[in-house]
Each structure stands twice: as structure tokens, then as C-alpha cells.
Design an enzyme around this catalytic site. Structure first.
Site, PDB file in Angstrom:
ATOM      1  N   ASP A  68       0.816  -1.218   0.000  1.00  0.00           N
ATOM      2  CA  ASP A  68       0.000   0.000   0.000  1.00  0.00           C
ATOM      3  C   ASP A  68       0.846   1.262   0.000  1.00  0.00           C
ATOM      4  O   ASP A  68       2.066   1.219   0.198  1.00  0.00           O
ATOM      5  CB  ASP A  68      -0.971  -0.001   1.198  1.00  0.00           C
ATOM      6  CG  ASP A  68      -0.350  -0.565   2.471  1.00  0.00           C
ATOM      7  OD1 ASP A  68       0.894  -0.540   2.588  1.00  0.00           O
ATOM      8  OD2 ASP A  68      -1.098  -1.041   3.337  1.00  0.00           O
ATOM      9  N   ASN A 103      -7.616  -2.940  14.205  1.00  0.00           N
ATOM     10  CA  ASN A 103      -9.004  -3.251  13.827  1.00  0.00           C
ATOM     11  C   ASN A 103      -9.076  -4.459  12.888  1.00  0.00           C
ATOM     12  O   ASN A 103     -10.103  -4.722  12.287  1.00  0.00           O
ATOM     13  CB  ASN A 103      -9.660  -2.034  13.164  1.00  0.00           C
ATOM     14  CG  ASN A 103      -8.956  -1.592  11.891  1.00  0.00           C
ATOM     15  OD1 ASN A 103      -8.002  -2.235  11.454  1.00  0.00           O
ATOM     16  ND2 ASN A 103      -9.427  -0.521  11.289  1.00  0.00           N
ATOM     17  N   HIS A 128      -7.285  -4.901  10.100  1.00  0.00           N
ATOM     18  CA  HIS A 128      -6.991  -4.700   8.677  1.00  0.00           C
ATOM     19  C   HIS A 128      -5.687  -5.393   8.289  1.00  0.00           C
ATOM     20  O   HIS A 128      -4.775  -5.545   9.106  1.00  0.00           O
ATOM     21  CB  HIS A 128      -7.007  -3.207   8.281  1.00  0.00           C
ATOM     22  CG  HIS A 128      -5.865  -2.378   8.737  1.00  0.00           C
ATOM     23  ND1 HIS A 128      -5.992  -1.031   9.052  1.00  0.00           N
ATOM     24  CD2 HIS A 128      -4.543  -2.652   8.899  1.00  0.00           C
ATOM     25  CE1 HIS A 128      -4.814  -0.541   9.390  1.00  0.00           C
ATOM     26  NE2 HIS A 128      -3.918  -1.504   9.307  1.00  0.00           N
ATOM     27  N   GLU A 154      -9.800  -2.077   5.345  1.00  0.00           N
ATOM     28  CA  GLU A 154     -10.440  -1.786   6.615  1.00  0.00           C
ATOM     29  C   GLU A 154     -11.690  -2.658   6.786  1.00  0.00           C
ATOM     30  O   GLU A 154     -12.179  -3.256   5.805  1.00  0.00           O
ATOM     31  CB  GLU A 154     -10.828  -0.302   6.649  1.00  0.00           C
ATOM     32  CG  GLU A 154      -9.646   0.669   6.481  1.00  0.00           C
ATOM     33  CD  GLU A 154      -8.804   0.839   7.744  1.00  0.00           C
ATOM     34  OE1 GLU A 154      -8.630  -0.134   8.504  1.00  0.00           O
ATOM     35  OE2 GLU A 154      -8.302   1.957   7.964  1.00  0.00           O
TER      36      GLU A 154
HETATM   37  C1  F6R Z   1       1.432  -1.473   6.095  1.00  0.00           C
HETATM   38  C2  F6R Z   1       0.125  -2.104   6.170  1.00  0.00           C
HETATM   39  C3  F6R Z   1      -0.684  -2.116   7.442  1.00  0.00           C
HETATM   40  C4  F6R Z   1       0.165  -2.342   8.687  1.00  0.00           C
HETATM   41  C5  F6R Z   1      -0.708  -2.295   9.936  1.00  0.00           C
HETATM   42  C6  F6R Z   1       0.104  -2.454  11.199  1.00  0.00           C
HETATM   43  O1  F6R Z   1       1.973  -1.602   4.820  1.00  0.00           O
HETATM   44  O2  F6R Z   1      -0.346  -2.601   5.200  1.00  0.00           O
HETATM   45  O3  F6R Z   1      -1.665  -3.119   7.353  1.00  0.00           O
HETATM   46  O4  F6R Z   1       0.803  -3.583   8.589  1.00  0.00           O
HETATM   47  O5  F6R Z   1      -1.391  -1.080   9.987  1.00  0.00           O
HETATM   48  O6  F6R Z   1       0.944  -1.350  11.351  1.00  0.00           O
HETATM   49  P1  F6R Z   1       2.099  -1.335  12.449  1.00  0.00           P
HETATM   50  O7  F6R Z   1       3.051  -2.388  12.050  1.00  0.00           O
HETATM   51  O8  F6R Z   1       2.707   0.047  12.335  1.00  0.00           O
HETATM   52  O9  F6R Z   1       1.438  -1.595  13.759  1.00  0.00           O
END
Ligand code: F6R
Length: 240
Positions: free
Chosen positions: A67, A135, A137, A142
Site C-alpha cells: 500500500d 481493527n 486490517h 479496513e
Molecule cells: C502497512 C500495512 C498495514 C500495517 C498495519 C500495522 O503496509 O499494510 O496493514 O501492517 O497497519 O501497522 P504497524 O506495524 O505500524 O502496527
């Protein structure tokens, strides 16, 4: 689903890193799917260290990131392209033209979908690295995202904006939209490694493992994949 419980994020980085290195040594032109955020940093540091110690060759590796924030270009210090260069690509002998991150300036859904075509044209993702949102994701898919989703321009929830504000000066600076590989795009990977550390991820891990697949918890889709390994610490595992 295989679960490996580790003592720390550092140990998780080593366990995940060794799985990635083993994969790369069995397939020198492997296609890796990569994530950003705090979670994979220990893995990337371990990969850089092992690459230096063991002369690991990245010259035939291709990568696809999950992403990117909408509106942030590659030179923006908070963009995921910038993050990947800093945290991994600048430290190994990967050919940057073989590293792909969705374009934060994509204008239309049909342009977003070209990312899936590109992945397929290279042969598909062999090994996908994932973090996990509080959450549930994965990527920026989401709650409520269709299990059939492919790469799309998506709205970030308030919860995600809040969680990611730690990387920005304040919450207002966090982009409200992103471009993300979809849940179907992720499920197409041959092998998936999901990492999660800390108490804040415990509820999502509990649902990932125990709740019947539901779009309320996007990560539950992984129960339908044949080759998923979870690498989680004791806090993230505390509600299992
Ligand atoms: C990042 C991504 C997100 C993160 C998730 C956890 O490329 O796709 O799904 O993996 O938000 O983020 P952290 O690791 O910062 O807790």
C-alpha cells in the site's frame, strides 16, 4: 494456520527473516510482497544484517508493497516508498526497478487495478509479509472491505488514522486515503507470513484465529488460505 510465539519483536524479526532468506535461497528470483509500519522493521533489520554477513544476493528478487498513502510521492519522507528505500532497499543489492509500491497519485480505480495485472504479469507473489491493524486490517483493507477486493483507492478509518498519527507531526497530517492491494490480491500469494506484536494487537489476533471469516475482521480471510504462518509475541497472543 501455523502459529509461532516469540519472546520479542526482535526474535520475531529473526524468525520471519530466516523464513524469507530460506525462501530466497530456494528461489533466487522470488517475488516478495512487503509491508511497512512498525511491525516489519525488525525483520528488515535482520535481513540487512544477514545480507551483509552472508552476501545474500537480491539482484533477481522482485518486490511488491501492499500500500501507499494517497497524495504522497516517493520523495515524501512519510511515503511508504521512502520507508522501503530507507528500511531495506538502500541496504541490499536489489534492483530498484524491480521494487514496486502502489502509486499514491493514482487517479482512477481502473488505474489502481493495473497493480494486480503487474503482479500477475511477473508470476504472482510467492511470499507475502503482513502486519495487522488493531481493527484487523491487512494492507489497508479496513473492516467492511469485500473479500473479493483487488487493488483499490480506499478510505482509512479514524482508528487507523489515529494509530498511524505517531509517524506524523499530528493526526491532521495523516492522509485520509490510501491505495491498497485488496484482500483477494493478498490471498493470491502462495505463502503468507503475518507478524503482530504487543497488547494492542491481541483482539485482532484472537479474531483472526477464532472468528468465522467475516468482513468485520478483514484478517479472518486468512483462515481460507492454505499456507499462513503467524509470528506473534506473547502479548499479541494473550487473548488466544
Ligand atoms: C502497512 C500495512 C498495514 C500495517 C498495519 C500495522 O503496509 O499494510 O496493514 O501492517 O497497519 O501497522 P504497524 O506495524 O505500524 O502496527
Amino acid at each position: 494456520m501455523k502459529t509461532i510465539i516469540v519472546k520479542s519483536q526482535e526474535e520475531g524479526g529473526k524468525v520471519a527473516g530466516d523464513i524469507i532468506i530460506d525462501y530466497m535461497s530456494s528461489k533466487s528470483n522470488a517475488i516478495l510482497g512487503l509491508a511497512t509500519g512498525s511491525t516489519p522493521i525488525s525483520t528488515y533489520r535482520y535481513l540487512i544484517k544477514k545480507t551483509k554477513e552472508e552476501n545474500i544476493d537480491w539482484s533477481n528478487i522482485t518486490t511488491f508493497n501492499l500500500d501507499e498513502y494517497m497524495g504522497l510521492g516517493p520523495d515524501h519522507s512519510k511515503s511508504y516508498r521512502y520507508f522501503m528505500n530507507e528500511e531495506l532497499f538502500d541496504h541490499v543489492n536489489i534492483n530498484k526497478s524491480n521494487t514496486f509500491v502502489p502509486d499514491g497519485h493514482t487517479k482512477t480505480q481502473s488505474d489502481a487495478e493495473k497493480y494486480d495485472d503487474l503482479i500477475q504479469s511477473k508470476g504472482g507473489i510467492d511470499l507475502q509479509v503482513l502486519g495487522l491493524g488493531v481493527n484487523g486490517h491487512i494492507g489497508f483493507n479496513e473492516p467492511g472491505t469485500s473479500f473479493e477486493s483487488i487493488t483499490s483507492i480506499v478510505d482509512l478509518t479514524n482508528e487507523t488514522i489515529e494509530a498511524n498519527s505517531r509517524f506524523f507531526k499530528n493526526k491532521d497530517e495523516v492522509p485520509k486515503k490510501a491505495i491498497s492491494m485488496g484482500l483477494k490480491s493478498i490471498m493470491n500469494a502462495k505463502k503468507i507470513l503475518l507478524m503482530a506484536y504487543g497488547k494492542s494487537k491481541a483482539e485482532a489476533i484472537k479474531n483472526l484465529v477464532n472468528t468465522k471469516p467475516t468482513t468485520d475482521w478483514p484478517c479472518t480471510i486468512l483462515q481460507n488460505h492454505a499456507d499462513v504462518t503467524l509470528i506473534i509475541d506473547e502479548e499479541a497472543a494473550s487473548e488466544l
